[in-house]
Design an enzyme around this catalytic site. Structure first.
Site, PDB file in Angstrom:
ATOM      1  N   HIS A  84      -6.162  -3.348 -11.122  1.00 27.20           N
ATOM      2  CA  HIS A  84      -6.745  -4.226 -10.097  1.00 27.20           C
ATOM      3  C   HIS A  84      -7.600  -5.298 -10.778  1.00 27.20           C
ATOM      4  CE1 HIS A  84      -8.025  -5.352  -6.101  1.00 27.20           C
ATOM      5  NE2 HIS A  84      -9.237  -5.491  -6.599  1.00 27.20           N
TER       6      HIS A  84
ATOM      7  N   ILE B 277       0.855  -1.190   0.000  1.00 25.01           N
ATOM      8  CA  ILE B 277       0.000   0.000   0.000  1.00 25.01           C
ATOM      9  C   ILE B 277       0.888   1.236   0.000  1.00 25.01           C
ATOM     10  CG2 ILE B 277      -1.688   1.274   1.387  1.00 25.01           C
ATOM     11  CD1 ILE B 277      -2.675  -1.607   2.234  1.00 25.01           C
ATOM     12  N   LEU B 278       0.523   2.198  -0.841  1.00 28.81           N
ATOM     13  CA  LEU B 278       1.341   3.410  -0.949  1.00 28.81           C
ATOM     14  C   LEU B 278       0.912   4.414   0.113  1.00 28.81           C
ATOM     15  CD1 LEU B 278       1.320   3.663  -4.845  1.00 28.81           C
ATOM     16  CD2 LEU B 278       3.205   2.866  -3.392  1.00 28.81           C
TER      17      LEU B 278
HETATM   18  C1  GAR Z   1      -2.462  -8.049 -12.173  1.00 29.84           C
HETATM   19  O1  GAR Z   1      -3.619  -8.815 -12.348  1.00 29.84           O
HETATM   20  C2  GAR Z   1      -2.776  -6.838 -11.325  1.00 29.84           C
HETATM   21  O2  GAR Z   1      -4.023  -6.274 -11.585  1.00 29.84           O
HETATM   22  C3  GAR Z   1      -2.722  -7.436  -9.956  1.00 29.84           C
HETATM   23  O3  GAR Z   1      -1.572  -8.240  -9.986  1.00 29.84           O
HETATM   24  C4  GAR Z   1      -1.433  -8.776 -11.294  1.00 29.84           C
HETATM   25  C5  GAR Z   1      -0.023  -8.559 -11.766  1.00 29.84           C
HETATM   26  O4  GAR Z   1       0.243  -9.388 -12.867  1.00 29.84           O
HETATM   27  N1  GAR Z   1      -2.671  -6.426  -8.952  1.00 29.84           N
HETATM   28  C6  GAR Z   1      -3.189  -6.584  -7.741  1.00 29.84           C
HETATM   29  O5  GAR Z   1      -3.736  -7.605  -7.368  1.00 29.84           O
HETATM   30  C7  GAR Z   1      -3.035  -5.385  -6.843  1.00 29.84           C
HETATM   31  N2  GAR Z   1      -3.920  -5.485  -5.726  1.00 29.84           N
HETATM   32  P1  GAR Z   1       1.704  -9.446 -13.516  1.00 29.84           P
HETATM   33  O6  GAR Z   1       2.715  -9.660 -12.385  1.00 29.84           O
HETATM   34  O7  GAR Z   1       1.647 -10.606 -14.466  1.00 29.84           O
HETATM   35  O8  GAR Z   1       1.928  -8.133 -14.228  1.00 29.84           O
END
Ligand code: GAR
Length: 197
Positions: free
Chosen positions: A106, A89-90
Site C-alpha cells: 500500500h 477488495i478481497l
Molecule cells: C503500488 O504502489 C501499490 O502499493 C499500489 O499500486 C501500485 C502498483 O504499482 N496499490 C494500491 O494502491 C492498493 N490500494 P505497479 O502496478 O507498478 O506494480
C-alpha cells in the site's frame, strides 16, 4: 524443501510484479501465476517471463466473482499470495481461508490514507512524510497487521505521479525483503500479530 509457490494479484503496470520476477531465483520462489482483473500491462510482464496469466474480470454478481477467485486460488495452491496493486477488495471468506498467507502493498504509511487514492490523499492532506506499507490482509480495507514500512519525504514540487514513482522504487525493495522473510519463515502471523524470528 519445496520451492514456495507465489501467486501475484495485480491490476496495473506491474512494476512490483516485475521486481519479484527479477529476484525470483535469488528468492528461490516459483511465481505460479499472475491473477489480474483485466488485460493490463502486468499481464504482458508475466507472459514475457513465462508466467501463467489468469484474467478474472469483475462480473455483475460480485459473489460469483468472489467464488471464482477463490476457486482459481484453490487450484493454484499458493504458499503466498501477493496483492501488488490489485484494486479489488478481497472477500472475507477468501481472506480467512488464506490468513497469514496473503500480503498487500500500500503506497502510504498505514493506518494513514487507506483506500484506492493513498498518494493523492497524502498530498491533499499536506503531510510532509508518507511512504509504503506491506501488511497481512485481513477482512478490512488496508487494516491488516503491518509487516514493514518505509518512509518517503514529500517534496514541494511533487505531483501525484512523481511521488508515487518515488514510493514505488522503495516499495519494490521492501516487497522483496518481506517476501524473503516470509518464505524463509522469519516472519509469521500468529493470533493476528506479526511475529518476527
Ligand atoms: C503500488 O504502489 C501499490 O502499493 C499500489 O499500486 C501500485 C502498483 O504499482 N496499490 C494500491 O494502491 C492498493 N490500494 P505497479 O502496478 O507498478 O506494480
Amino acid at each position: 524443501m519445496s520451492i514456495p509457490r507465489v501467486v501475484v494479484l495485480a491490476s496495473g503496470t506491474g512494476s512490483l510484479l516485475q521486481a519479484l520476477i527479477d529476484e525470483s531465483s535469488n528468492l528461490n520462489i516459483d511465481i505460479a501465476a499472475l491473477i489480474s482483473d483485466g488485460e493490463v500491462a502486468a499481464c504482458d510482464r508475466a507472459r514475457a517471463a513465462g508466467i501463467r496469466v489468469v484474467v478474472h474480470e469483475m462480473q455483475s454478481n460480485r459473489n460469483t466473482w468472489n467464488a471464482g477467485l477463490l476457486k482459481i486460488l484453490h487450484d493454484l495452491k499458493p504458499d503466498l499470495i501477493v496483492s501488488a496493486g490489485f484494486m479489488k477488495i478481497l472477500d472475507s471468506e477468501l481472506v480467512a481461508e488464506f490468513s497469514g498467507r496473503i500480503i498487500n502493498t500500500h503506497p502510504a504509511l498505514l493506518p494513514d490514507f487507506p483506500g484506492a487514492h493513498a498518494v493523492r490523499d497524502a498530498l491533499s492532506a499536506g503531510v510532509r512524510v508518507t511512504g509504503s506499507t506491506i501488511h497481512f490482509v485481513d477482512a478490512g480495507v488496508d487494516t491488516g497487521p503491518v509487516i514493514a514500512q518505509h518512509e518517503i519525504e514529500i517534496r514541494e514540487s511533487d505531483s501525484e505521479e512523481s511521488l508515487h514513482e518515488r514510493i514505488k522504487v522503495e516499495e519494490r525493495k521492501l516487497l522483496i525483503s518481506v517476501v524473503r522473510d516470509l518464505t524463509q519463515g522469519k516472519v509469521r502471523l500468529v493470533n493476528g500479530e506479526v511475529v518476527k524470528a
